[in-house]
Design an enzyme around this catalytic site. Structure first.
Site, PDB file in Angstrom:
ATOM      1  N   HIS A   1       0.834  -1.202   0.000  1.00 56.49           N
ATOM      2  CA  HIS A   1       0.000   0.000   0.000  1.00 56.49           C
ATOM      3  C   HIS A   1       0.872   1.258   0.000  1.00 56.49           C
ATOM      4  O   HIS A   1       0.573   2.232  -0.694  1.00 56.49           O
ATOM      5  CB  HIS A   1      -0.919  -0.006   1.229  1.00 56.49           C
ATOM      6  CG  HIS A   1      -1.923  -1.108   1.205  1.00 56.49           C
ATOM      7  ND1 HIS A   1      -3.269  -0.886   1.037  1.00 56.49           N
ATOM      8  CD2 HIS A   1      -1.778  -2.452   1.306  1.00 56.49           C
ATOM      9  CE1 HIS A   1      -3.917  -2.044   1.052  1.00 56.49           C
ATOM     10  NE2 HIS A   1      -3.031  -3.011   1.213  1.00 56.49           N
TER      11      HIS A   1
ATOM     12  N   ASP B   1      -6.158   5.681   2.210  1.00 59.28           N
ATOM     13  CA  ASP B   1      -6.340   4.305   1.778  1.00 59.28           C
ATOM     14  C   ASP B   1      -7.783   3.875   2.038  1.00 59.28           C
ATOM     15  O   ASP B   1      -8.341   4.155   3.105  1.00 59.28           O
ATOM     16  CB  ASP B   1      -5.370   3.412   2.553  1.00 59.28           C
ATOM     17  CG  ASP B   1      -5.159   2.058   1.899  1.00 59.28           C
ATOM     18  OD1 ASP B   1      -6.163   1.341   1.697  1.00 59.28           O
ATOM     19  OD2 ASP B   1      -4.002   1.705   1.625  1.00 59.28           O
TER      20      ASP B   1
END
Length: 464
Positions: free
Chosen positions: A20, A119
């Protein structure tokens, strides 16, 4: 920046795992290249692992952190994802709210905060930002096809297709993920769709991921690290569920001019000189990503298959990936001195090296995109979550590799590695796909055009 327009300051907050962080740092590099100010928010634990001198090379980039709520000695492994998520929602969110509040005024060096890109696995981050009056966008780091699968889970549950029972026929077709009716099988759905093999329980991550995916529709927009030419159908089916969608990938190719170091691991670049000593397309590169953990039996089967294929191989083998002592096993296997083992490799440099003939990968989305851009045939051995569906697209839709999911047998590994190394058809497909995606990220291409639209969108949010 347009004359007279106030500086735009974006806070970027990734889920604190390597994959990520990678793609959201590539996004950061692109936004820096467009003239924006960026605060990149790590956890305290990860910020201690980062090379700050190189990572914050731009005067418009600063690194900050919040606690993740776990003790320093916590392993933060794939088995502990639920612990990490829980502590981020509690301890982490309190610190995050306080930090955001402090950024709502000019502090001399940086303008006040304009926007948050969080995110999609941190839904509290967008909720808190909006509650404080800061517009928030969601970034999902997986493929559009896997996101569409999560969006489709409620319908699959309603029809009794999910959760998949233990012992069920995994090659049975799945008909209710839009646009994938002709090729998707049960085994290609995200791993959390299967009941636990030993307890027959539903994976608790399934409901979490489904709810987080639905939550993304509340953000001002959804950002995806993909290209329209790769996932046009999935993007079209996702769009009606979101306020806006930006397909701006592969980001590592778009942001190459202002690239930032992304790895939490120390890369062993000595392997590049080793590759220099090999003929063109004669080496198999192996990496199963930053989270995969395998058993000694699986390791032995993979190793035996690689040795049996007869090619030299470079294996990025994390110290925490296998419980026993794999390096000794590799030395014992011999392979005529044709094996090179490193803890972590500079993957994009490796993949573009002339000596690399194929990539044995876990089919994580970052690795899949990096292989696609370099035109390297893939052998996909997916581990969990979105990797199952990515590998199906590689093997059946894009045709740039083979799908080895749910199998770890030396004869299969040997056969599939040889196919990826020797098949002219696979190589031609991989090269054609690379050319197509490079057009997407070139000036005037779909991804670059969408990236410019994203920058304008963020600037407009800042003005409003």
């Amino acid at each position: 920046m347009q004359p007279g327009m106030a500086p735009v300051h974006v806070l970027v907050f990734p889920w604190p795992m390597q994959g990520h962080i990678n793609s959201m740092l590539h996004l950061t590099a692109g936004l820096l290249g467009a003239g924006l100010h960026i605060t990149f928010l790590h956890t305290d634990h990860n910020l201690r692992r980062v090379d700050r001198a190189n990572a914050a090379a731009s005067p418009r980039l600063r690194l900050m952190s919040v606690p993740d709520g776990l003790p320093d000695d916590h392993p933060r492994s794939v088995d502990d994802i639920k612990d990490l998520g829980r502590s981020l929602r509690t301890t982490g969110s309190v610190a995050y709210r306080a930090l955001l509040a402090s950024l709502l005024v000019d502090d001399g060096g940086f303008p006040k905060l304009s926007c948050v890109v969080a995110d999609g696995l941190l839904p509290f981050a967008t909720d808190i930002a909006e509650a404080l009056g800061v517009p928030a966008l969601a970034f999902r780091t997986e493929s559009a096809c896997s996101l569409l699968a999560y969006l489709s889970v409620p319908r699959l549950v309603e029809l009794g297709e999910v959760p998949i029972p233990v012992g069920a026929e995994l090659d049975a077709p799945v008909h209710c993920v839009p646009g994938m009716e002709g090729f998707l099988r049960r085994r290609d759905l995200p791993s959390s769709c299967r009941l636990h093999a030993e307890t027959h329980d539903v994976d608790p991550m399934l409901q979490v991921l489904v709810s987080y995916t639905a939550h993304s529709s509340r953000a001002r927009a959804l950002i995806l690290n993909t290209a329209a030419s790769l996932e046009r159908s999935a993007l079209a089916h996702i769009a009606p569920h979101m306020r806006d969608v930006f397909a701006i990938g592969p980001l590592h190719a778009i942001s190459a001019a202002t690239a930032l170091p992304t790895s939490l691991w120390r890369e062993d670049d000595g392997c590049m000189a080793w590759l220099d000593g090999h003929a063109d397309r004669s080496v198999v590169y192996v990496s199963l990503g930053s989270l995969t953990v395998i058993s000694l039996e699986q390791f032995t089967e993979l190793l035996s298959g690689l040795v049996g294929a007869g090619y030299a191989f470079l294996w990025a083998l994390r110290p925490d990936m296998v419980g026993a002592s794999p390096k000794e096993a590799i030395e014992k296997a011999g392979n005529g001195g044709k094996a090179r083992i490193v803890d972590w490799a500079p993957q994009r440099d490796v993949l573009r090296h002339r000596a690399v003939g194929c990539f044995l990968t876990h089919a994580g989305w970052n690795s899949t995109l990096e292989g696609v851009v370099e035109g390297v045939p893939l052998v996909c051995w997916p581990f969990f979550m979105d990797q199952q569906i990515n590998s199906r697209f590689v093997g059946t839709v894009w045709g740039n590799g083979v799908d080895m999911k749910d199998v770890c047998e030396r004869a299969v590994v040997e056969r599939m590695v040889r196919e990826a190394m020797e098949s002219g058809e696979l190589r031609t497909s991989a090269q054609a796909l690379a050319q197509q995606v490079r057009r997407d990220v070139a000036e005037g291409g779909s991804s670059t055009t969408e990236f410019h639209r994203l920058v304008s969108f963020i600037k407009q949010l800042s003005c409003s």
